[in-house]
Write a protein that holds these residues in place. Structure first.
Motif, PDB file in Angstrom:
ATOM      1  N   PRO A   9       0.790  -1.224   0.000  1.00  0.00           N
ATOM      2  CA  PRO A   9       0.000   0.000   0.000  1.00  0.00           C
ATOM      3  C   PRO A   9       0.827   1.282   0.000  1.00  0.00           C
ATOM      4  O   PRO A   9       1.854   1.374   0.657  1.00  0.00           O
ATOM      5  N   ARG A  17       5.288  10.883  -2.578  1.00  0.00           N
ATOM      6  CA  ARG A  17       4.936  10.600  -1.184  1.00  0.00           C
ATOM      7  C   ARG A  17       6.186  10.707  -0.314  1.00  0.00           C
ATOM      8  O   ARG A  17       7.110   9.899  -0.452  1.00  0.00           O
ATOM      9  N   TYR A  22      11.380   8.440   1.172  1.00  0.00           N
ATOM     10  CA  TYR A  22      11.323   7.295   0.241  1.00  0.00           C
ATOM     11  C   TYR A  22      12.031   7.539  -1.088  1.00  0.00           C
ATOM     12  O   TYR A  22      12.139   6.614  -1.897  1.00  0.00           O
ATOM     13  N   HIS A  78       4.027  -4.257   9.454  1.00  0.00           N
ATOM     14  CA  HIS A  78       3.939  -4.104  10.909  1.00  0.00           C
ATOM     15  C   HIS A  78       2.618  -4.595  11.476  1.00  0.00           C
ATOM     16  O   HIS A  78       2.372  -4.473  12.675  1.00  0.00           O
ATOM     17  N   SER A 100      13.193   2.816   3.205  1.00  0.00           N
ATOM     18  CA  SER A 100      13.723   3.598   4.322  1.00  0.00           C
ATOM     19  C   SER A 100      14.303   2.661   5.374  1.00  0.00           C
ATOM     20  O   SER A 100      13.954   1.471   5.417  1.00  0.00           O
ATOM     21  N   VAL A 102      13.807   1.469   8.469  1.00  0.00           N
ATOM     22  CA  VAL A 102      12.699   1.474   9.424  1.00  0.00           C
ATOM     23  C   VAL A 102      13.186   1.495  10.872  1.00  0.00           C
ATOM     24  O   VAL A 102      12.471   1.960  11.767  1.00  0.00           O
ATOM     25  N   ARG A 105      13.368   4.869  12.466  1.00  0.00           N
ATOM     26  CA  ARG A 105      12.109   5.608  12.462  1.00  0.00           C
ATOM     27  C   ARG A 105      11.277   5.261  13.703  1.00  0.00           C
ATOM     28  O   ARG A 105      11.800   4.767  14.698  1.00  0.00           O
ATOM     29  N   ARG A 109       7.549   0.865  13.630  1.00  0.00           N
ATOM     30  CA  ARG A 109       8.103   0.322  12.386  1.00  0.00           C
ATOM     31  C   ARG A 109       9.246  -0.651  12.641  1.00  0.00           C
ATOM     32  O   ARG A 109       9.815  -1.225  11.714  1.00  0.00           O
TER      33      ARG A 109
HETATM   34  C1  DQA Z   1       8.284   1.032   3.919  1.00  0.00           C
HETATM   35  C2  DQA Z   1       8.384   1.261   5.422  1.00  0.00           C
HETATM   36  C3  DQA Z   1       7.024   1.074   6.087  1.00  0.00           C
HETATM   37  O1  DQA Z   1       7.131   1.291   7.486  1.00  0.00           O
HETATM   38  C4  DQA Z   1       6.026   2.061   5.521  1.00  0.00           C
HETATM   39  O2  DQA Z   1       4.739   1.820   6.082  1.00  0.00           O
HETATM   40  C5  DQA Z   1       5.983   2.056   4.051  1.00  0.00           C
HETATM   41  C6  DQA Z   1       7.221   1.900   3.287  1.00  0.00           C
HETATM   42  C7  DQA Z   1       9.618   1.346   3.201  1.00  0.00           C
HETATM   43  O3  DQA Z   1       9.771   0.920   2.059  1.00  0.00           O
HETATM   44  O4  DQA Z   1      10.485   2.029   3.769  1.00  0.00           O
HETATM   45  O5  DQA Z   1       4.920   2.278   3.444  1.00  0.00           O
HETATM   46  O6  DQA Z   1       7.992  -0.340   3.685  1.00  0.00           O
END
Ligand code: DQA
Length: 150
Positions: A9, A17, A22, A78, A100, A102, A105, A109
């Motif tokens: 998603p 975005r 990203y 998550h 990213s 995670v 963050r 995450r």
């Molecule tokens: C993500 C990291 C997830 O926490 C986030 O909800 C995303 C993108 C990433 O590619 O860094 O939608 O998967």
């Protein structure tokens, strides 16, 4: 060799975005780069992006015997036990990719339902992570289908 690249998603909005998190590449940019890389390695690739958990599960089920799945489950990372169950039932090795880092963050995450059932993870390298995942799956396949861990 056949590899599914499955994006979850909101990844359809890449490029616009939160680009500071990203990156500025769109999903189409990433797909074009990966298609070229896959062609060099003689890999057949299919790309699916969905904002819907059930559609992602259907995609994993219908590619469960492929030679690899590159999966960015996005927010479902998550939350989704159902996605983890689908992966557990697949013979395809799954590389979990996050653009990213995670772990730098928010705390929510830091936990992934996917990582215990994935072959491995590539985290925090932007679009380059997808390319690394493709190389890793290719070397696993070339070595006869085994990795450094099951
Ligand atoms: C993500 C990291 C997830 O926490 C986030 O909800 C995303 C993108 C990433 O590619 O860094 O939608 O998967």
């Amino acid at each position: 060799m056949r590899v599914l690249v499955l994006n979850g998603p909101n990844l359809n909005l890449l490029g616009s975005r939160e680009p500071e998190i990203y990156g500025f590449e769109t999903l189409a940019d990433i797909e074009a780069g990966l298609r070229a890389h896959a062609a060099d390695l003689d890999i057949e690739v299919e790309f699916i992006q969905s904002n819907h958990e059930g559609t992602m599960i259907d995609a994993i089920q219908s590619h469960r015997d492929w030679d690899g799945i590159i999966l960015n489950p996005a927010g479902y990372t998550h939350t989704s036990i159902a996605l983890a169950d689908a992966i557990a039932g697949a013979s395809a090795p799954v590389v979990e990719v996050h653009l990213s880092n995670v772990h730098k963050r928010e705390a929510f995450r830091h936990h992934s339902y996917i990582s215990p059932v994935a072959w491995g993870q590539v985290i925090g390298f932007g679009y380059r992570g997808y390319h690394a995942a493709l190389d890793l799956l290719h070397s696993r396949y070339s070595a006869g289908g085994t990795g450094t861990s099951a």
